[in-house]
Design a protein around this motif. Structure first.
Motif, PDB file in Angstrom:
ATOM      1  N   TYR A 214       0.953   4.082  -2.887  1.00 54.51           N
ATOM      2  CA  TYR A 214       0.766   5.515  -2.639  1.00 54.51           C
ATOM      3  C   TYR A 214       1.953   6.310  -3.174  1.00 54.51           C
ATOM      4  O   TYR A 214       1.786   7.396  -3.727  1.00 54.51           O
ATOM      5  CB  TYR A 214       0.577   5.791  -1.150  1.00 54.51           C
ATOM      6  CG  TYR A 214      -0.730   5.302  -0.571  1.00 54.51           C
ATOM      7  CD1 TYR A 214      -1.814   4.939  -1.375  1.00 54.51           C
ATOM      8  CD2 TYR A 214      -0.900   5.187   0.805  1.00 54.51           C
ATOM      9  CE1 TYR A 214      -3.001   4.492  -0.832  1.00 54.51           C
ATOM     10  CE2 TYR A 214      -2.096   4.750   1.357  1.00 54.51           C
ATOM     11  CZ  TYR A 214      -3.140   4.401   0.534  1.00 54.51           C
ATOM     12  OH  TYR A 214      -4.332   3.964   1.066  1.00 54.51           O
TER      13      TYR A 214
ATOM     14  N   ILE B  43      -3.915  10.576   4.649  1.00 56.90           N
ATOM     15  CA  ILE B  43      -4.426   9.765   3.541  1.00 56.90           C
ATOM     16  C   ILE B  43      -5.391   8.698   4.061  1.00 56.90           C
ATOM     17  O   ILE B  43      -6.490   8.523   3.526  1.00 56.90           O
ATOM     18  CB  ILE B  43      -3.260   9.105   2.760  1.00 56.90           C
ATOM     19  CG1 ILE B  43      -2.439  10.168   2.030  1.00 56.90           C
ATOM     20  CG2 ILE B  43      -3.768   8.042   1.795  1.00 56.90           C
ATOM     21  CD1 ILE B  43      -1.084   9.674   1.528  1.00 56.90           C
ATOM     22  N   LEU B  44      -4.988   8.000   5.092  1.00 56.91           N
ATOM     23  CA  LEU B  44      -5.809   6.914   5.627  1.00 56.91           C
ATOM     24  C   LEU B  44      -7.101   7.428   6.241  1.00 56.91           C
ATOM     25  O   LEU B  44      -8.157   6.794   6.101  1.00 56.91           O
ATOM     26  CB  LEU B  44      -5.002   6.088   6.628  1.00 56.91           C
ATOM     27  CG  LEU B  44      -3.810   5.331   6.024  1.00 56.91           C
ATOM     28  CD1 LEU B  44      -2.997   4.660   7.114  1.00 56.91           C
ATOM     29  CD2 LEU B  44      -4.250   4.346   4.962  1.00 56.91           C
TER      30      LEU B  44
ATOM     31  N   ILE C   6      -8.250  12.418  -2.648  1.00 57.40           N
ATOM     32  CA  ILE C   6      -7.241  12.586  -1.600  1.00 57.40           C
ATOM     33  C   ILE C   6      -6.052  13.368  -2.145  1.00 57.40           C
ATOM     34  O   ILE C   6      -5.509  14.238  -1.457  1.00 57.40           O
ATOM     35  CB  ILE C   6      -6.812  11.224  -1.017  1.00 57.40           C
ATOM     36  CG1 ILE C   6      -7.992  10.585  -0.270  1.00 57.40           C
ATOM     37  CG2 ILE C   6      -5.604  11.374  -0.107  1.00 57.40           C
ATOM     38  CD1 ILE C   6      -7.778   9.140   0.139  1.00 57.40           C
TER      39      ILE C   6
ATOM     40  N   LYS D 124      -9.336   8.391   3.333  1.00 56.12           N
ATOM     41  CA  LYS D 124      -9.830   7.158   2.702  1.00 56.12           C
ATOM     42  C   LYS D 124     -10.929   6.527   3.558  1.00 56.12           C
ATOM     43  O   LYS D 124     -11.931   6.042   3.036  1.00 56.12           O
ATOM     44  CB  LYS D 124      -8.668   6.192   2.510  1.00 56.12           C
ATOM     45  CG  LYS D 124      -8.985   4.994   1.658  1.00 56.12           C
ATOM     46  CD  LYS D 124      -7.702   4.229   1.343  1.00 56.12           C
ATOM     47  CE  LYS D 124      -7.973   3.006   0.525  1.00 56.12           C
ATOM     48  NZ  LYS D 124      -8.487   1.897   1.304  1.00 56.12           N
TER      49      LYS D 124
ATOM     50  N   SER E  40     -11.907   9.101  -2.637  1.00 58.92           N
ATOM     51  CA  SER E  40     -11.121   8.304  -3.579  1.00 58.92           C
ATOM     52  C   SER E  40      -9.672   8.793  -3.535  1.00 58.92           C
ATOM     53  O   SER E  40      -9.377   9.873  -2.997  1.00 58.92           O
ATOM     54  CB  SER E  40     -11.669   8.474  -5.001  1.00 58.92           C
ATOM     55  OG  SER E  40     -11.408   9.802  -5.458  1.00 58.92           O
ATOM     56  N   LEU E  41      -8.776   8.024  -4.121  1.00 60.49           N
ATOM     57  CA  LEU E  41      -7.378   8.435  -4.128  1.00 60.49           C
ATOM     58  C   LEU E  41      -7.185   9.728  -4.918  1.00 60.49           C
ATOM     59  O   LEU E  41      -6.375  10.580  -4.526  1.00 60.49           O
ATOM     60  CB  LEU E  41      -6.488   7.319  -4.666  1.00 60.49           C
ATOM     61  CG  LEU E  41      -6.432   6.063  -3.795  1.00 60.49           C
ATOM     62  CD1 LEU E  41      -5.465   5.044  -4.393  1.00 60.49           C
ATOM     63  CD2 LEU E  41      -6.050   6.375  -2.362  1.00 60.49           C
TER      64      LEU E  41
ATOM     65  N   THR F 127       0.842  -1.197   0.000  1.00 59.22           N
ATOM     66  CA  THR F 127       0.000   0.000   0.000  1.00 59.22           C
ATOM     67  C   THR F 127       0.875   1.245   0.000  1.00 59.22           C
ATOM     68  O   THR F 127       0.615   2.199  -0.743  1.00 59.22           O
ATOM     69  CB  THR F 127      -0.945  -0.008   1.222  1.00 59.22           C
ATOM     70  OG1 THR F 127      -1.758  -1.177   1.166  1.00 59.22           O
ATOM     71  CG2 THR F 127      -1.830   1.223   1.243  1.00 59.22           C
TER      72      THR F 127
END
Length: 134
Positions: free
Chosen positions: A21, A51-52, A64, A55, A60-61, A17
């Motif tokens: 990222y 980020i976490l 983010i 999320k 969504s990424l 992960t």
């Protein structure tokens, strides 16, 4: 500095992960130790936590990434920009929840119409309702 496995364990995620990222620009390219391990700073850990959390609330990424851009340049943005993103996400979720409610209601209607008995499915009301007739 944190090695990749240490940071991953701290946040209960996989090392893959973190690599993902990093590859997708959410985290800056990591430094490397003399033996080639990825090393992350305290600032990287703070960014990972951001980020976490984002999320976890459904961003969504891509969203983010936009939030990270705003976070890095707070003085160039207004609170209304961030609030707008959150309100847009809420509206998207409401549409999705309404869609899921329709799915559930339709499935329940099919289930309620079926006898559910041990007999042959020759006259199954669920299959009949889903049947494509030509």
């Amino acid at each position: 500095m944190f090695r990749i496995g240490e940071l991953a364990r701290q946040y209960q995620i996989k090392a893959d992960t973190l690599r993902y990222y990093e590859k997708n620009g959410l985290l800056a390219p990591s430094e490397r130790s003399a033996s080639g391990y990825r090393l992350y700073s305290h600032a990287d850990a703070v960014k990972l936590r951001f980020i976490l959390k984002a999320k976890a609330v459904g961003f969504s990424l891509a969203e983010i990434q936009e939030l990270l851009t705003i976070e890095a340049n707070r003085s160039q943005w207004a609170c209304q920009d961030v609030k707008g993103m959150v309100e847009s996400k809420v509206a998207q979720l409401e549409v999705k929840m309404a869609e899921l409610t329709r799915f559930r209601d339709s499935l329940q209607e099919l289930a309620d119409a079926c006898c559910g008995g041990p007999e042959s499915a020759e006259n199954c009301s669920i299959l009949d309702a889903l049947e494509v007739r030509q």
